[in-house]
Each structure stands twice: as C-alpha cells, then as structure tokens.
Scaffold this motif. Sequence first.
Motif, PDB file in Angstrom:
ATOM      1  N   UNK A   1       0.828  -1.192   0.000  1.00 53.86           N
ATOM      2  CA  UNK A   1       0.000   0.000   0.000  1.00 53.86           C
ATOM      3  C   UNK A   1       0.870   1.253   0.000  1.00 53.86           C
ATOM      4  N   UNK A   2       0.531   2.180  -0.895  1.00 51.21           N
ATOM      5  CA  UNK A   2       1.229   3.456  -1.013  1.00 51.21           C
ATOM      6  C   UNK A   2       0.187   4.563  -0.933  1.00 51.21           C
ATOM      7  N   UNK A   3       0.407   5.535  -0.059  1.00 51.44           N
ATOM      8  CA  UNK A   3      -0.498   6.675   0.048  1.00 51.44           C
ATOM      9  C   UNK A   3      -0.418   7.480  -1.247  1.00 51.44           C
ATOM     10  N   UNK A   4      -1.534   7.592  -1.951  1.00 50.75           N
ATOM     11  CA  UNK A   4      -1.538   8.298  -3.233  1.00 50.75           C
ATOM     12  C   UNK A   4      -1.184   9.773  -3.078  1.00 50.75           C
ATOM     13  N   UNK A   5      -1.307  10.300  -1.845  1.00 51.50           N
ATOM     14  CA  UNK A   5      -0.933  11.693  -1.604  1.00 51.50           C
ATOM     15  C   UNK A   5       0.561  11.856  -1.368  1.00 51.50           C
ATOM     16  N   UNK A   6       1.244  10.752  -1.072  1.00 48.59           N
ATOM     17  CA  UNK A   6       2.684  10.788  -0.786  1.00 48.59           C
ATOM     18  C   UNK A   6       3.321   9.509  -1.309  1.00 48.59           C
ATOM     19  N   UNK A   7       3.355   9.334  -2.631  1.00 54.56           N
ATOM     20  CA  UNK A   7       3.751   8.038  -3.196  1.00 54.56           C
ATOM     21  C   UNK A   7       5.247   7.790  -3.228  1.00 54.56           C
ATOM     22  N   UNK A   8       5.587   6.493  -3.099  1.00 54.38           N
ATOM     23  CA  UNK A   8       6.937   5.989  -3.376  1.00 54.38           C
ATOM     24  C   UNK A   8       8.023   6.666  -2.558  1.00 54.38           C
ATOM     25  N   UNK A   9       7.912   6.544  -1.224  1.00 53.23           N
ATOM     26  CA  UNK A   9       8.992   7.013  -0.356  1.00 53.23           C
ATOM     27  C   UNK A   9      10.090   5.947  -0.295  1.00 53.23           C
TER      28      UNK A   9
END
Length: 455
Positions: free
Chosen positions: A270-278
């Motif tokens: 799961x990746x937060x669409x507001x803060x993707x790919x950290x």
Amino acid sequence: MKAKNLPIIALVGLPNSGKSTLFNRLTHSSHAIISEIPHTTRDTNRGVAKIDGRAFEIVDTAGYTNQKGQIYQSAMSQLSDTLSKAEVIVYVIDGTVDASAGDDTLAKMIHLLKKSVVLAINKADNSFSALPAEKFRRLGFEAIVFISAIHSIGINDLNEILLKNAPKKGTYTSVDNDEIMVAILGRPNVGKSSLLNALAGETLAIEADEAGTTRDTNEFSLQFHGTQITFIDTAGLRKPGKISKAENIEFYSKVRTKRAIERADICLMLIDANEPATAQDLHMAGMVKDARCGLIVVGTKWDTVEKDTHTMASITEFIRSKLQFVWWAPLVFTSAKTRQNLDDLLALIKDVNSRLDFSLSTPKLNRFLEDANAKNPPAAVKTKKPKVNYITQTGQHPPKFTIFATHPEYMHWSYTRFLENQLRDQFDLNGVPITIEYQSKYKEGKRRTKEDWKK
C-alpha cells in the motif's frame, strides 16, 4: 485453513494478566505479541484451538481499561463486540495479586451478558505463587481454574471446562489448497487497517491517526467467486534505524510482518496516493521481491487526492519510475472509505494467484526461446559468445526456468531481462516474479574436447 461457524471463546481481563500468553498456548502459535508493557494487545487476535477433535475460535482481546483516547476507546469497543458474540468467556486474572476495582467493573459487565464464564487464575506456577481461590470468589464466578499459561500448568483442566461449556457446532479443515494468502504491507498510517475493515465490512482492526496503532497481525478471510482469500493486516514498518532495541513491541511487530510475507502468496504493497513511493516503500518492495511473492501495488486514499484529467497518469508514471525494479507489479488505486475499486482488487488478486502456477511444456518453451533468440541473441563478451541451447521449467509458484547454455557465465543481465519481458508479454505474467537461471550444457566433471572449447 477453512473454519466455519466455530464456537467463539473470548479471552478477557485486565492488561498484563496473561491473555496473550494463554492465546498462544491454546492455539499452539506465537501469533500474539507478549510483553510486560501494558496495553500491548490492541486489536483482537483470532486463532483456532483443537481440543479432543473439536475446534474452537479463540479470540484474544485488549486489556480492559477506562483510559481515554481514540485507540483505547476503539479497543474497548472491539472488546464489547467480542463479548457479545462469544459463547464462552475465559476471564484471565493475575493470581499473584488481589482483584482490583478494574476487575470488579469488568466482572459486572460480563455478568450482565449471562454467558458461560470460566475464571482462569493465571500465573499459578506452583502452590505458593497464587493467592487462594477465596480471594477471587467475590467476582461471582462459579467455574474457577488455576493455570500457568507460560508453563502449561492447568491447561488440561481449562480445556475440559471449555469442552463441557462450549456448544458443538461449526466445521474446520486445516488444509485448503485453494486458499490465497495475502499480506497487506505499508508504512504507518498508509491505510492498511482501513482496507482490511472495508473488505470485511466490519471493524476488525483499530483505525487511528497515531502511527503504530497495529501491533499484532490481524487475519480475515472472505469468499470471492468460489475462492477463499485470507488477508493478513501487518504493522506499519518504519525505517530500521528508527526502531530502537528498547521498542521491543515494534521489533516483534516487524518480525511478525516478515513472517506474514513468508506465508503470503501475494503481497499488497500500500502506497499513500498523496505521498507516493517514499524510501521506505522501496525498501518494502525489495523485501517482497526477495521473498519471491506475487506483488500488487495499491494506491490508497484515492478519494482524498485532488484530481484533474492527468492526475492518475502522472501519479502512475511517478510510482513506476520509483519502482522500476518491480516493473512487473500491477498498480490499482483504491479508497477504503468509498470502496472504490475493491472488487477490482479482489479480481486482480485471484488473477495474479492463477499466474503463480503458470506452467508450460518444454517443447513450447523451446519454440519460445527460438523466437526470442531470432529477435535478440545473447551478445558476445570479449572473446566469448554465450549460446543458449534449450530451456525447461523447473519450478512453479512462482515460475522458475532453467536455460542450458554454452558459456553461461558470460550471459549479460540485459539478455535475462529481455527474456523475462518476452515471457511476460507472451504469457501475461504480470504480478508474478520470474526466476531465470543458467546452467552449463556440460555436466560437471566432464572433460571438454578441443571442439568444445572452440564453441
């Protein structure tokens, strides 16, 4: 595992009474985290206990408290819901100290339910370590048993009471070859518990803004078009450097998360669409890749993203650019709040699982290899020119292929990537890790002739 309509045994009590230790003892597992820190258990843990041929659903609950705060209130709401559904309640109490005012309050709550109750006086490691039963009779429970969950003392006595008081119902099958195990992974507060609750249609895992809310792994199974899918909600993983040795609860949460990955057929990252790919997202994707699991990337909280006609395309491109090393993982955007794309996600899980068992005959594989070589043969390295001879499938779940070749040690990684892409394109293997290994066509120990060395 298939369990249906089993009698529910709820383990309740104050913090640090030994409920989680008893849960692990009854279910013969190490599923529940055990710690001396109060309120270690937050979500309910569920497992199956098998006693004399009968199966029971054991539910470990959070320690009863009247503390304020979102997490505590959610935990107590789950406790109340579990008590209402339980057929038998095992009230676990610390037998080394007198019953407290909190015990009195919890006992009154349980009496109102008018259910079968067993008072399990825990930590009775010997005849001198626990207080006499008279000290606890004021709680008003007739069935009393002395136990030591950690040393398995008195467990047989407790089992006899459970067999007598629990209704005979339900079915249980320990092996289900068609079951799909799915681990839900992600950073803290990325929406893992929200997704689990949305799929379940009820609150199985506590949702809160506080990072680290989930500690134990929570499991839930559903039927989707005739297939059982079991989801494992895991604790959010922080960067390794941020977890100190003193934070032993989070350390064991991380261990259980790794175990969940090992058990899983497919991982949802799961990746937060507001803060993707950290950076932590990339670390977890690497963990899944190393574990050789199926992988689906899930963009969460899609309902909170400000959108225009290019939003999905731009976020997709950004995530793809960061996750190039797992370029084969499909991406789907979801919202637990609005249930957007949840059915699509379930269908994708079933689809990816079917691809994990992909199998192709050796003749068809070699026709594939011949066509691929016609497009792009292996490149020469210095004076050596690798040559592929034939290919065969040597593994499933996930697929594994072995290519027998001349000078395989000089095979460039780009050729392997080319073959992998060709396999994915021709046989629709997205979401599935593929292993391609090389072996020399010469058997070990066989002496090569002069003609061989010229090849």
